[in-house]
Design a protein around this motif. Structure first.
Motif, PDB file in Angstrom:
ATOM      1  N   ASP A  17      -1.570   4.251  -0.201  1.00 50.76           N
ATOM      2  CA  ASP A  17      -1.517   5.309   0.823  1.00 50.76           C
ATOM      3  C   ASP A  17      -0.898   6.558   0.199  1.00 50.76           C
ATOM      4  O   ASP A  17       0.297   6.812   0.327  1.00 50.76           O
ATOM      5  CB  ASP A  17      -0.676   4.806   2.013  1.00 50.76           C
ATOM      6  CG  ASP A  17      -0.662   5.782   3.181  1.00 50.76           C
ATOM      7  OD1 ASP A  17      -1.042   6.963   2.984  1.00 50.76           O
ATOM      8  OD2 ASP A  17      -0.259   5.365   4.283  1.00 50.76           O
ATOM      9  N   MET A  18      -1.743   7.344  -0.475  1.00 49.25           N
ATOM     10  CA  MET A  18      -1.233   8.470  -1.259  1.00 49.25           C
ATOM     11  C   MET A  18      -0.677   9.589  -0.386  1.00 49.25           C
ATOM     12  O   MET A  18       0.217  10.314  -0.807  1.00 49.25           O
ATOM     13  CB  MET A  18      -2.323   9.021  -2.198  1.00 49.25           C
ATOM     14  CG  MET A  18      -2.798   8.032  -3.265  1.00 49.25           C
ATOM     15  SD  MET A  18      -1.462   7.197  -4.183  1.00 49.25           S
ATOM     16  CE  MET A  18      -0.681   8.579  -5.007  1.00 49.25           C
ATOM     17  N   GLY A  31      -1.157   2.110 -15.118  1.00 46.69           N
ATOM     18  CA  GLY A  31      -0.705   0.717 -15.010  1.00 46.69           C
ATOM     19  C   GLY A  31      -0.468   0.319 -13.563  1.00 46.69           C
ATOM     20  O   GLY A  31      -0.908  -0.755 -13.119  1.00 46.69           O
ATOM     21  N   PHE A  32       0.202   1.190 -12.811  1.00 39.14           N
ATOM     22  CA  PHE A  32       0.496   0.843 -11.416  1.00 39.14           C
ATOM     23  C   PHE A  32      -0.756   0.915 -10.539  1.00 39.14           C
ATOM     24  O   PHE A  32      -0.874   0.167  -9.561  1.00 39.14           O
ATOM     25  CB  PHE A  32       1.629   1.721 -10.868  1.00 39.14           C
ATOM     26  CG  PHE A  32       2.973   1.359 -11.439  1.00 39.14           C
ATOM     27  CD1 PHE A  32       3.460   0.057 -11.320  1.00 39.14           C
ATOM     28  CD2 PHE A  32       3.755   2.285 -12.111  1.00 39.14           C
ATOM     29  CE1 PHE A  32       4.698  -0.310 -11.856  1.00 39.14           C
ATOM     30  CE2 PHE A  32       4.999   1.930 -12.651  1.00 39.14           C
ATOM     31  CZ  PHE A  32       5.466   0.629 -12.518  1.00 39.14           C
ATOM     32  N   GLN A  33      -1.687   1.794 -10.901  1.00 30.60           N
ATOM     33  CA  GLN A  33      -2.964   1.788 -10.169  1.00 30.60           C
ATOM     34  C   GLN A  33      -3.671   0.446 -10.364  1.00 30.60           C
ATOM     35  O   GLN A  33      -4.246  -0.101  -9.423  1.00 30.60           O
ATOM     36  CB  GLN A  33      -3.849   2.941 -10.651  1.00 30.60           C
ATOM     37  CG  GLN A  33      -3.417   4.286 -10.099  1.00 30.60           C
ATOM     38  CD  GLN A  33      -4.202   5.460 -10.682  1.00 30.60           C
ATOM     39  OE1 GLN A  33      -4.535   5.473 -11.865  1.00 30.60           O
ATOM     40  NE2 GLN A  33      -4.494   6.444  -9.848  1.00 30.60           N
ATOM     41  N   ALA A  34      -3.572  -0.095 -11.572  1.00 26.38           N
ATOM     42  CA  ALA A  34      -4.186  -1.403 -11.844  1.00 26.38           C
ATOM     43  C   ALA A  34      -3.494  -2.501 -11.029  1.00 26.38           C
ATOM     44  O   ALA A  34      -4.149  -3.434 -10.550  1.00 26.38           O
ATOM     45  CB  ALA A  34      -4.114  -1.711 -13.337  1.00 26.38           C
ATOM     46  N   SER A  85       0.835  -1.214   0.000  1.00 23.80           N
ATOM     47  CA  SER A  85       0.000   0.000   0.000  1.00 23.80           C
ATOM     48  C   SER A  85       0.866   1.259   0.000  1.00 23.80           C
ATOM     49  O   SER A  85       0.448   2.300  -0.515  1.00 23.80           O
ATOM     50  CB  SER A  85      -0.954   0.005   1.203  1.00 23.80           C
ATOM     51  OG  SER A  85      -0.249   0.237   2.410  1.00 23.80           O
ATOM     52  N   ARG A  86       2.060   1.172   0.542  1.00 31.25           N
ATOM     53  CA  ARG A  86       2.969   2.333   0.527  1.00 31.25           C
ATOM     54  C   ARG A  86       3.841   2.349  -0.728  1.00 31.25           C
ATOM     55  O   ARG A  86       3.992   3.384  -1.388  1.00 31.25           O
ATOM     56  CB  ARG A  86       3.818   2.359   1.804  1.00 31.25           C
ATOM     57  CG  ARG A  86       3.020   2.804   3.030  1.00 31.25           C
ATOM     58  CD  ARG A  86       3.818   2.750   4.312  1.00 31.25           C
ATOM     59  NE  ARG A  86       4.203   1.403   4.690  1.00 31.25           N
ATOM     60  CZ  ARG A  86       3.420   0.549   5.361  1.00 31.25           C
ATOM     61  NH1 ARG A  86       2.211   0.921   5.741  1.00 31.25           N
ATOM     62  NH2 ARG A  86       3.839  -0.673   5.650  1.00 31.25           N
ATOM     63  N   ILE A  87       4.422   1.211  -1.075  1.00 33.13           N
ATOM     64  CA  ILE A  87       5.287   1.163  -2.269  1.00 33.13           C
ATOM     65  C   ILE A  87       4.480   1.481  -3.526  1.00 33.13           C
ATOM     66  O   ILE A  87       4.913   2.257  -4.384  1.00 33.13           O
ATOM     67  CB  ILE A  87       5.937  -0.234  -2.404  1.00 33.13           C
ATOM     68  CG1 ILE A  87       6.745  -0.575  -1.157  1.00 33.13           C
ATOM     69  CG2 ILE A  87       6.759  -0.323  -3.686  1.00 33.13           C
ATOM     70  CD1 ILE A  87       8.187  -0.227  -1.189  1.00 33.13           C
ATOM     71  N   ASN A  88       3.312   0.907  -3.647  1.00 28.43           N
ATOM     72  CA  ASN A  88       2.456   1.166  -4.801  1.00 28.43           C
ATOM     73  C   ASN A  88       2.100   2.657  -4.882  1.00 28.43           C
ATOM     74  O   ASN A  88       2.135   3.267  -5.956  1.00 28.43           O
ATOM     75  CB  ASN A  88       1.186   0.300  -4.691  1.00 28.43           C
ATOM     76  CG  ASN A  88       0.251   0.403  -5.882  1.00 28.43           C
ATOM     77  OD1 ASN A  88      -0.930   0.680  -5.734  1.00 28.43           O
ATOM     78  ND2 ASN A  88       0.749   0.193  -7.089  1.00 28.43           N
ATOM     79  N   ALA A  89       1.808   3.252  -3.723  1.00 28.09           N
ATOM     80  CA  ALA A  89       1.482   4.681  -3.698  1.00 28.09           C
ATOM     81  C   ALA A  89       2.681   5.525  -4.129  1.00 28.09           C
ATOM     82  O   ALA A  89       2.527   6.499  -4.877  1.00 28.09           O
ATOM     83  CB  ALA A  89       1.036   5.087  -2.294  1.00 28.09           C
TER      84      ALA A  89
END
Ligand code: PL3
Ligand code: FE2
Ligand code: FE2
Length: 231
Positions: free
Chosen positions: A80-81, A67-70, A23-27
Motif C-alpha cells: 500500500d504505497m 529486495g523488499f519488493q521481492a 501490505s502496509r509494513i512492506n510498503a
C-alpha cells in the motif's frame, strides 16, 4: 517444547491478517528505501567531496528496495504505497526543507542517523520472526544499514563543534516524528510479531551509540534520545 510454542505460536504468513498488515509494513520499508536513495543523491549535491561515496550508498538503497519488493511478491502481497508515502510525509518534508536551505547537518541527522537507526531497529527485530525468504534478504540489508549510519557518524564527528547546536535543534524537530510513526505502525508490527517496546529499545541503542560516537556526553544523549517520546 510445547510450553515455548504456546508463548511464540507459529506465524501464519499466508493468513489474511498477516498479509493485510504486511501490505502496509512492506510498503513502508519499500518507500523508506526509495527515500533513502533519493536523500543520499541529494546529499551528494550538498557534499561534492563525498559525492561518489554517497552515490554508492544510494545504489545500495535501490537494491534494498528491490529486495523488499521481492519479499512482498513472495507472499503475494500488494504494498500500500499511498499509505507509506503518507507515513513518511512529515520527515520527507523536513528533509526537503533542510536540503533547500543547504543544512547538511540536519539532512545527515534525518537520513543517516534517524532513518538508519529506525531501519536497523526494525530489521533486527524483524529477522527472527520473518518468513525464510524475507529473513535472508533482511539479513543482507541490515549489514549495509550499519555502514550508512557510520557514514553520518564519521562526518558529524569530524565537524562536531560547529554542528552541535544544529544537531540538537534538528533532533528536537525530528525525533518526535519517529515516535508518531512508531505509533502509526504499532498495531501492524504486532501482527508480524514485532513489539513496539523492542523497536523503541533497539532504536535508542543504535541512535544513542551514534550520538556517543559523534561526541555527545551521556547526559546529552539521555536528553536528546528521549525527546518528545509520548508512549
Ligand atoms: C534506509 O536504508 C531504510 C529506511 C527504511 C525505514 C524503515 C522503517 C520501518 C519501520 C516499520 C517497522 C516494521 C519493519 C518491518 C521490517 C520489514
Ligand atoms: Fe537501506
Ligand atoms: Fe540505509
Amino acid at each position: 517444547m510445547p510450553q515455548l510454542e504456546a508463548i511464540t505460536p507459529e506465524l501464519d504468513y499466508q493468513s489474511e491478517t498477516y498479509k493485510d498488515a504486511y501490505s502496509r509494513i512492506n510498503a513502508i520499508v519499500i518507500e523508506g528505501e526509495q527515500e533513502a536513495n533519493d536523500n543520499y543523491i541529494q546529499l551528494g549535491q550538498l557534499l561534492p567531496e563525498s559525492k561518489e561515496e554517497l552515490a554508492r550508498l544510494a545504489k545500495m538503497e535501490a537494491r534494498h528496495k528491490k529486495g523488499f519488493q521481492a519479499c512482498g511478491r513472495n507472499l503475494e502481497v500488494t504494498p500500500d504505497m499511498e499509505f507509506a508515502r503518507e507515513f513518511f510525509a512529515d520527515l520527507h518534508q523536513n528533509f526537503q526543507k533542510a536540503a533547500a536551505e543547504e543544512k547538511i547537518v540536519t539532512c545527515l541527522l534525518i537520513q543517516a542517523l534517524i532513518i538508519e537507526s529506525f531501519a536497523i531497529a526494525a530489521y533486527n527485530i524483524y529477522i527472527p520472526v520473518a518468513d525464510p525468504f524475507a529473513r535472508k534478504i533482511t539479513e543482507g540489508v541490515v549489514k549495509d544499514e550499519y555502514s550508512h549510519l557510520n557514514f553520518g557518524e564519521e562526518w558529524l564527528k569530524a565537524h562536531f563543534e560547529e554542528s552541535k547546536a544544529e544537531l540538537e535543534q534538528a533532533n528536537r524537530e525530528n525525533l518526535p516524528l519517529v515516535w508518531k510513526m512508531l505509533n502509526k505502525v504499532e498495531a501492524d508490527a504486532r501482527i508480524l510479531a514485532m513489539e513496539k517496546e523492542s523497536l523503541i529499545e533497539d532504536f535508542m541503542i543504535a541512535y544513542g551509540e551514534a550520538l556517543s560516537n559523534i561526541g555527545f556526553s551521556t547526559r546529552e544523549i539521555m536528553r536528546m534520545s528521549a525527546y518528545g517520546i509520548t508512549g
